[in-house]
Design an enzyme around this catalytic site. Structure first.
Site, PDB file in Angstrom:
ATOM      1  CG  ASP A   1      53.794 -21.648  19.141  1.00 38.94           C
ATOM      2  OD1 ASP A   1      53.501 -21.979  17.976  1.00 38.94           O
ATOM      3  OD2 ASP A   1      53.434 -20.581  19.648  1.00 38.94           O
TER       4      ASP A   1
ATOM      5  N   GLY B   1      47.891 -22.159  25.707  1.00 36.74           N
ATOM      6  CA  GLY B   1      49.340 -22.061  25.848  1.00 36.74           C
ATOM      7  C   GLY B   1      49.754 -21.099  26.951  1.00 36.74           C
TER       8      GLY B   1
HETATM    9  O1  F6P Z   1      50.783 -19.720  19.056  1.00 40.57           O
HETATM   10  C1  F6P Z   1      50.312 -20.528  18.038  1.00 40.57           C
HETATM   11  C2  F6P Z   1      50.459 -19.876  16.674  1.00 40.57           C
HETATM   12  O2  F6P Z   1      50.124 -20.827  15.701  1.00 40.57           O
HETATM   13  C3  F6P Z   1      51.849 -19.271  16.406  1.00 40.57           C
HETATM   14  O3  F6P Z   1      52.779 -20.241  16.060  1.00 40.57           O
HETATM   15  C4  F6P Z   1      51.517 -18.266  15.334  1.00 40.57           C
HETATM   16  O4  F6P Z   1      52.443 -17.203  15.298  1.00 40.57           O
HETATM   17  C5  F6P Z   1      50.191 -17.758  15.769  1.00 40.57           C
HETATM   18  O5  F6P Z   1      49.585 -18.785  16.541  1.00 40.57           O
HETATM   19  C6  F6P Z   1      49.266 -17.345  14.654  1.00 40.57           C
HETATM   20  O6  F6P Z   1      48.099 -16.909  15.246  1.00 40.57           O
HETATM   21  P1  F6P Z   1      46.749 -16.503  14.550  1.00 40.57           P
HETATM   22  O7  F6P Z   1      45.973 -17.742  14.285  1.00 40.57           O
HETATM   23  O8  F6P Z   1      46.071 -15.647  15.564  1.00 40.57           O
HETATM   24  O9  F6P Z   1      47.117 -15.809  13.289  1.00 40.57           O
END
Ligand code: F6P
Length: 401
Positions: free
Chosen positions: A134, A109
């Site tokens: 996202d 991303g």
């Molecule tokens: O950016 C993708 C995402 O799924 C966000 O929507 C979310 O806040 C974050 O990653 C969660 O990340 P992790 O898997 O590092 O907890």
């Protein structure tokens, strides 16, 4: 360009294995070979220490399942520019040289993309295949459609238990500071309200909508049953524009706050208003639900699907986009491009954009929301009338398929 390395980075999601497969198969069709650089940017930083890399040979590619979410190449949230080592780019180049890698396809991303900009500026050949559930990039990104479908299914499924207990259900979903997946998933699941970061929430507006719709259902039901569903994007803000995440959640290794807690905040705000509303006891009695001391108001519950919104399987759309993005990335590398992102593929046209432009954040179109507000979906703000602008289109129209 003989040897390509593939990296997947940031939060995982659906469609990434299709990118991996698209890269491997296209490279093979040109007589090039593809190698997995495991665990995102952590892997490329430590590449120099690897004895060997796994080649995506035809037999190895054959067992990459495009319909599974997650990534065969693994992920980390390491951002190269945050690594303290002043010789990090030299170390990466040494690793690439050691394994004879001529170019990289990197799927990720906005954070991943900013590293692509860095790497390209440091003379490392790389092309970006957009990925993020996202959906906040300039182009479509693999993972978005699958997440929307999953959110839609969760919202729909939670209605069965919600209606059985006459509960109000608040579903808090990932998406960081963009409300695309909450919005589209909420529409997909037939949610009554969707709260997104782009619209600071007026809880009085949300409460009145909830009260009217919920009681209309229960009092109008022959078995006195009803529910009300709210989808909350984790990055939502209250009417003062304050974020509602839990202060104790910490930060990830990209340096971002881990968002969590918006759903709980919504429950508190609605409960407060419900307790202060004299109509609730009247409706509870009218519906035959009231039991003094035990059941004086409906329950409001929050559910956090968390990583489930990006896990499991890929939608067919994400597999299609992923295969094409992977293929296009290899073609761009082969043609000598670096520091660019794939946008999409139309016929034999591969459309691409400078990565620094493509990773600029894109938010929900608030005008489009107004149509849904007029179709009685609440977004936590008063409804305004929409005057549509009509536009006749000539020739071929831009379409998904
Ligand atoms: O950016 C993708 C995402 O799924 C966000 O929507 C979310 O806040 C974050 O990653 C969660 O990340 P992790 O898997 O590092 O907890």
């Amino acid at each position: 360009m003989k040897k390509i390395g593939i990296i997947t980075s940031g939060g995982d999601c659906a469609g990434l294995n299709a990118v991996v497969k698209g890269v491997g198969l296209t490279a093979a069709s040109h007589g090039m070979s593809t190698y997995v650089i495991p665990n995102g940017y952590a892997g490329i930083y430590n590449l120099v220490e690897f004895d060997s890399l796994t080649e995506l040979s035809p037999a190895r590619l054959d067992i990459v399942n495009v319909s599974l979410a997650g990534s065969e190449a693994g992920h980390s949230r390491v951002k190269i520019s945050r690594i303290k080592d002043p010789h990090k780019y030299d170390r990466i180049k040494e690793g690439l040289k050691k394994h004879g890698i001529d170019g990289l396809v990197i799927s990720g991303g906005d954070d991943t993309g900013s590293v692509i900009v860095d790497l390209a500026q440091n003379g490392i050949n790389c092309i970006h295949a957009p990925k993020t559930m996202d959906l906040d990039l300039n182009s479509y990104s693999v993972g978005g459609d699958s997440t929307i479908n999953r959110i839609g299914t969760f919202v729909q499924d939670l209605k069965t238990t919600g209606r059985t207990h006459n509960r109000i259900i608040v579903v808090e979903v990932f998406g960081r500071y963009a409300g695309h997946t909450a919005f589209r998933g909420g529409v997909g699941g037939g949610a009554d309200a969707v709260l997104i970061p782009e619209i600071p929430v007026n809880f009085d507006v949300l409460y009145s909508h909830m009260r009217d719709v919920y009681w209309m259902r229960i009092l109008g039901s022959d078995v006195r049953a009803g529910t009300y569903s709210i989808v909350v994007a984790e990055g939502m803000k209250n009417s003062n524009g304050e974020e509602l995440y839990d202060e104790n959640s910490g930060v990830d290794s990209f340096g971002h706050k881990k968002l969590a807690g918006a759903g709980r905040y919504v429950v508190q705000e609605l409960t407060k208003r419900m307790k202060a509303d004299p109509r609730i006891i009247k409706y509870m009695k009218q519906s035959g639900m009231y039991v003094e001391g035990l059941y004086e108001a409906p329950e409001i519950r929050t559910v956090q699907p968390g990583h489930l919104v990006r896990a499991g399987g890929s939608s067919a759309y994400d597999v299609n986009y992923g295969m094409e993005a992977g293929m296009a990335a290899v073609e761009l590398l082969k043609a000598g491009y670096s520091g660019y992102s794939v946008v999409d593929v139309k016929g034999t046209h591969i459309r691409f954009q400078k990565t620094e432009e493509l990773i600029k954040q894109r938010y929900v179109d608030l005008d489009q929301i107004r149509f849904y507000e007029n179709m009685n979906m609440c977004f936590g703000r008063p409804i305004t009338e929409v005057t549509p602008v009509f536009e006749e289109v000539h020739g071929q129209v831009d379409r998904i398929y």
